[in-house]
Design a protein around this motif. Sequence first.
Motif, PDB file in Angstrom:
ATOM      1  N   LYS A  61       0.652  -0.995  -0.295  1.00  8.97           N
ATOM      2  CA  LYS A  61       0.235   0.135  -0.237  1.00  8.97           C
ATOM      3  C   LYS A  61       1.003   0.937  -0.374  1.00  8.97           C
ATOM      4  CE  LYS A  61      -1.672  -2.036   3.687  1.00  8.97           C
ATOM      5  NZ  LYS A  61      -2.040  -2.098   5.011  1.00  8.97           N
ATOM      6  N   THR A  62       0.197   2.282  -0.268  1.00  6.94           N
ATOM      7  CA  THR A  62       1.133   3.548   0.174  1.00  6.94           C
ATOM      8  C   THR A  62       1.942   3.820   1.329  1.00  6.94           C
ATOM      9  OG1 THR A  62      -0.751   4.535   0.322  1.00  6.94           O
ATOM     10  CG2 THR A  62      -0.020   4.786  -2.720  1.00  6.94           C
ATOM     11  N   TRP A  63       3.286   4.026   1.214  1.00  5.22           N
ATOM     12  CA  TRP A  63       3.564   4.937   2.175  1.00  5.22           C
ATOM     13  C   TRP A  63       2.727   5.353   3.612  1.00  5.22           C
ATOM     14  CZ3 TRP A  63       4.501   9.341   4.232  1.00  5.22           C
ATOM     15  CH2 TRP A  63       5.419   9.516   5.481  1.00  5.22           C
ATOM     16  N   ASP A  64       1.717   6.362   2.621  1.00  2.03           N
ATOM     17  CA  ASP A  64       0.562   7.749   4.188  1.00  2.03           C
ATOM     18  C   ASP A  64      -0.057   6.002   4.312  1.00  2.03           C
ATOM     19  OD1 ASP A  64       0.186   7.063   1.574  1.00  2.03           O
ATOM     20  OD2 ASP A  64      -0.621   9.260   1.740  1.00  2.03           O
ATOM     21  N   ALA A  65      -0.302   5.153   3.859  1.00  4.49           N
ATOM     22  CA  ALA A  65      -1.082   3.661   4.360  1.00  4.49           C
ATOM     23  C   ALA A  65      -1.008   3.142   5.210  1.00  4.49           C
ATOM     24  CB  ALA A  65      -1.951   3.598   3.457  1.00  4.49           C
ATOM     25  N   ALA A  66       0.763   3.137   5.234  1.00  2.80           N
ATOM     26  CA  ALA A  66       1.307   1.773   6.139  1.00  2.80           C
ATOM     27  C   ALA A  66       1.076   2.184   7.266  1.00  2.80           C
ATOM     28  CB  ALA A  66       2.754   1.560   5.070  1.00  2.80           C
ATOM     29  N   THR A  67       1.491   1.558   8.034  1.00  2.00           N
ATOM     30  CA  THR A  67       1.605   1.611   9.129  1.00  2.00           C
ATOM     31  C   THR A  67       3.109   0.985   9.604  1.00  2.00           C
ATOM     32  OG1 THR A  67       1.996  -1.080   9.981  1.00  2.00           O
ATOM     33  CG2 THR A  67      -0.687   0.409  10.156  1.00  2.00           C
ATOM     34  N   ARG A  68       3.798   1.763  11.029  1.00  2.00           N
ATOM     35  CA  ARG A  68       5.004   1.776  11.281  1.00  2.00           C
ATOM     36  C   ARG A  68       5.578   0.240  11.090  1.00  2.00           C
ATOM     37  NH1 ARG A  68       8.470   5.296  15.685  1.00  2.00           N
ATOM     38  NH2 ARG A  68      10.499   3.989  15.090  1.00  2.00           N
ATOM     39  N   GLU A  69       4.539  -0.280  12.032  1.00  2.00           N
ATOM     40  CA  GLU A  69       5.261  -1.936  11.430  1.00  2.00           C
ATOM     41  C   GLU A  69       5.298  -2.702  10.378  1.00  2.00           C
ATOM     42  OE1 GLU A  69       3.920  -0.800  15.899  1.00  2.00           O
ATOM     43  OE2 GLU A  69       1.985  -0.669  13.613  1.00  2.00           O
ATOM     44  N   GLU A  70       4.600  -2.171   8.891  1.00  2.00           N
ATOM     45  CA  GLU A  70       3.967  -2.065   8.087  1.00  2.00           C
ATOM     46  C   GLU A  70       5.959  -1.969   7.798  1.00  2.00           C
ATOM     47  OE1 GLU A  70      -0.069  -3.261   6.897  1.00  2.00           O
ATOM     48  OE2 GLU A  70       0.553  -1.104   7.368  1.00  2.00           O
ATOM     49  N   ILE A  71       6.279  -1.054   7.906  1.00  2.00           N
ATOM     50  CA  ILE A  71       7.488  -0.357   7.035  1.00  2.00           C
ATOM     51  C   ILE A  71       8.254  -1.267   7.842  1.00  2.00           C
ATOM     52  CG2 ILE A  71       8.325   1.607   7.391  1.00  2.00           C
ATOM     53  CD1 ILE A  71       6.127   3.251   6.664  1.00  2.00           C
TER      54      ILE A  71
END
Length: 368
Positions: free
Chosen positions: A175-185
């Motif tokens: 998903k786009t960076w702004d829609a992703a959680t810190r955990e996902e990143i």
Amino acid sequence: MNRNTFDIQPIGRFYGSSAAIRRPKEIACFSYDDQHSYHLGDSSLRYYYPPQLPADLNRGFETFQKLDDAADEHLDALLDTVAALEKETGKKCEADIITWRGMMTKILTAPFDNMNGFEMNATCFQGTIFIEENNAYKNEQKQIQRRQKMPPGMASQDLMAYWGYKFETISVLDKTWDAATREEIEGREDLVVNNSAQYCSIARTGIGRAKLVLGGEVDAIWDSKPERNEDPINWVELKTSAEIRNDRDMVKFERKLLKFWAQSFLLGVPRIIVGFRDQDGIVRRLDDLDTASIPSKVKKSGRGTWDGNICINFAASFLEWLKSTIQEGGTWRLRKQEKSSAIEVFQVEESGTGDILSPDFLSWRSTT
């Protein structure tokens, strides 16, 4: 058997400003999911976000879910998508050649890739030449590669292939960076690597007088797809390469850049992110390459490893010759043997289209 031959050498005859090029434009797309099942649309589209460095590309090798690509999938997914597009628009997808981007990459790089050979199958149907990889040849080459002994201290072929997929996994989000959680990143390093899921772009392009429709996998997008279809898409290609330590390494990297450039140029991918790794598979730094400027950089280095204009002019001449060589009906073989400076084209079946065209596509086209 009548064999037609197109000579690659002397390449000097292809020197000069490049033949006309049509900017690649996406006309359709499809996705493979984690089970490698086909879906129309962009469900497997991924978004680029830089990985945390240093990154250990060995992590998770023992849980790698590797796609078995030994079976012959022909052009089925590409043709299913073309047929869906034709049904949607009510217009036939006109082209001189329809093929996978990988086949055109081999043709485009042939003037400077003397070591590698290729074999492809082709058929001409309703005025369009359809080209696929000869699957038996591909599998045979993989077996030969596997049997090759790696120099002491070097990683195995399988591990090095994994490094590339691992780098992709840690460099993308679903998903786009702004829609992703810190955990996902931050949790991307722990994800199980699975190379079955792919996003495939189908683009209309042209080299010289040949109109092409090419399908190929795209690793990620920089931002998101533009609202207007005619606007270029900020695709990103992800690659890994050994760290450059001396002039010999630089020559090897320039040769690698030929394939990087050709693949991205053909589908209209504007940037290539290269993760430079050490011998142990640790990525220490990233480089952001502008696809369009790669040939001039290589030219300026003065090593003479390759010339982008020669590749384009060669491809334009070869495709024009191919259009007059492959006749309607029957199946043909395109073959370049290793270390050979010629491409042979000869007929292997006098009627039908072999298995190159799927029954569904033939049935669809016969009703239009």
